[in-house]
Design a protein around this motif. Structure first.
Motif, PDB file in Angstrom:
ATOM      1  N   ASP A  18      13.982  -5.477  -5.912  1.00 36.61           N
ATOM      2  CA  ASP A  18      12.627  -5.604  -6.057  1.00 36.61           C
ATOM      3  C   ASP A  18      12.578  -6.892  -5.881  1.00 36.61           C
ATOM      4  O   ASP A  18      11.145  -7.678  -5.939  1.00 36.61           O
ATOM      5  CB  ASP A  18      12.449  -5.022  -7.475  1.00 36.61           C
ATOM      6  CG  ASP A  18      13.160  -6.156  -8.593  1.00 36.61           C
ATOM      7  OD1 ASP A  18      13.853  -6.636  -8.375  1.00 36.61           O
ATOM      8  OD2 ASP A  18      12.892  -5.289 -10.101  1.00 36.61           O
ATOM      9  N   GLY A  23       5.845  -4.761 -10.059  1.00 38.93           N
ATOM     10  CA  GLY A  23       4.665  -4.144  -9.906  1.00 38.93           C
ATOM     11  C   GLY A  23       4.702  -3.206  -7.693  1.00 38.93           C
ATOM     12  O   GLY A  23       4.058  -2.477  -7.190  1.00 38.93           O
ATOM     13  N   ALA A  24       5.605  -4.005  -7.735  1.00 36.66           N
ATOM     14  CA  ALA A  24       5.865  -3.201  -5.365  1.00 36.66           C
ATOM     15  C   ALA A  24       8.239  -3.859  -5.529  1.00 36.66           C
ATOM     16  O   ALA A  24       8.519  -4.728  -6.197  1.00 36.66           O
ATOM     17  CB  ALA A  24       5.579  -4.321  -4.988  1.00 36.66           C
ATOM     18  N   VAL A  40       7.092  -3.516   2.084  1.00 37.82           N
ATOM     19  CA  VAL A  40       6.712  -3.730   0.721  1.00 37.82           C
ATOM     20  C   VAL A  40       6.181  -2.428  -0.109  1.00 37.82           C
ATOM     21  O   VAL A  40       5.152  -2.390   0.569  1.00 37.82           O
ATOM     22  CB  VAL A  40       6.326  -5.500   0.249  1.00 37.82           C
ATOM     23  CG1 VAL A  40       6.090  -5.247  -1.259  1.00 37.82           C
ATOM     24  CG2 VAL A  40       7.423  -6.345   1.059  1.00 37.82           C
ATOM     25  N   LEU A  41       6.071  -2.098  -0.850  1.00 38.48           N
ATOM     26  CA  LEU A  41       5.826  -0.785  -1.321  1.00 38.48           C
ATOM     27  C   LEU A  41       4.981  -0.739  -2.959  1.00 38.48           C
ATOM     28  O   LEU A  41       6.162  -1.114  -3.263  1.00 38.48           O
ATOM     29  CB  LEU A  41       6.580  -0.196  -0.393  1.00 38.48           C
ATOM     30  CG  LEU A  41       6.398   1.626   0.883  1.00 38.48           C
ATOM     31  CD1 LEU A  41       7.573   1.987   0.396  1.00 38.48           C
ATOM     32  CD2 LEU A  41       4.718   1.146   1.399  1.00 38.48           C
ATOM     33  N   PRO A  42       3.938  -0.315  -3.189  1.00 35.29           N
ATOM     34  CA  PRO A  42       4.018  -0.551  -4.868  1.00 35.29           C
ATOM     35  C   PRO A  42       4.203   0.646  -5.028  1.00 35.29           C
ATOM     36  O   PRO A  42       5.062   1.471  -4.678  1.00 35.29           O
ATOM     37  CB  PRO A  42       2.108  -0.254  -4.895  1.00 35.29           C
ATOM     38  CG  PRO A  42       2.143   0.707  -3.123  1.00 35.29           C
ATOM     39  CD  PRO A  42       2.858   0.000  -2.631  1.00 35.29           C
ATOM     40  N   ASP A  43       4.470   0.117  -6.601  1.00 40.15           N
ATOM     41  CA  ASP A  43       5.580   1.195  -7.649  1.00 40.15           C
ATOM     42  C   ASP A  43       4.633   1.727  -7.910  1.00 40.15           C
ATOM     43  O   ASP A  43       3.263   2.496  -7.820  1.00 40.15           O
ATOM     44  CB  ASP A  43       5.883   0.439  -8.901  1.00 40.15           C
ATOM     45  CG  ASP A  43       6.992  -0.951  -8.899  1.00 40.15           C
ATOM     46  OD1 ASP A  43       7.827  -0.248  -7.565  1.00 40.15           O
ATOM     47  OD2 ASP A  43       7.039  -1.651  -9.944  1.00 40.15           O
ATOM     48  N   PHE A  55       8.085   4.910  -4.959  1.00 44.77           N
ATOM     49  CA  PHE A  55       6.677   4.310  -4.355  1.00 44.77           C
ATOM     50  C   PHE A  55       5.658   5.217  -4.952  1.00 44.77           C
ATOM     51  O   PHE A  55       5.356   6.570  -4.413  1.00 44.77           O
ATOM     52  CB  PHE A  55       6.822   3.632  -3.255  1.00 44.77           C
ATOM     53  CG  PHE A  55       7.267   4.198  -2.079  1.00 44.77           C
ATOM     54  CD1 PHE A  55       6.801   4.776  -1.710  1.00 44.77           C
ATOM     55  CD2 PHE A  55       8.443   4.912  -1.948  1.00 44.77           C
ATOM     56  CE1 PHE A  55       7.096   6.199  -0.525  1.00 44.77           C
ATOM     57  CE2 PHE A  55       8.949   5.455  -0.552  1.00 44.77           C
ATOM     58  CZ  PHE A  55       8.215   6.796   0.121  1.00 44.77           C
TER      59      PHE A  55
END
Length: 75
Positions: A18, A23-24, A40-43, A55
């Motif tokens: 993380d 939140g990502a 980088v991907l949002p949760d 993600f």
């Protein structure tokens, strides 16, 4: 690196960490034997009895839905 998704077709994703982002998370994405790229991907916002550890908009099941006997894809 092993794909974190349950058995599926398409791109594979391995969690790198993380890195302090709220939140990502930093993921490694690859397809078959191709070179991997950092993304980088949002949760995933889904919640069951616990939070999903993948993600947002991932394919297949959330992490709490995985069957213990099932082997994740290694593509």
């Amino acid at each position: 690196m092993q794909c974190q998704l349950s058995a599926h077709d398409g791109d594979h994703f391995g969690l790198l960490g993380d890195d302090g982002m709220y939140g990502a998370a930093l993921w490694l994405r690859w397809h078959g034997m191709s070179e991997a790229e950092l993304v980088v991907l949002p949760d995933c916002p889904a919640r069951g009895d616990e939070s999903c550890c993948l993600f947002a908009d991932h394919a297949e099941r959330h992490t709490w839905e995985d069957v213990p006997e099932e082997t994740p894809c290694t593509g």
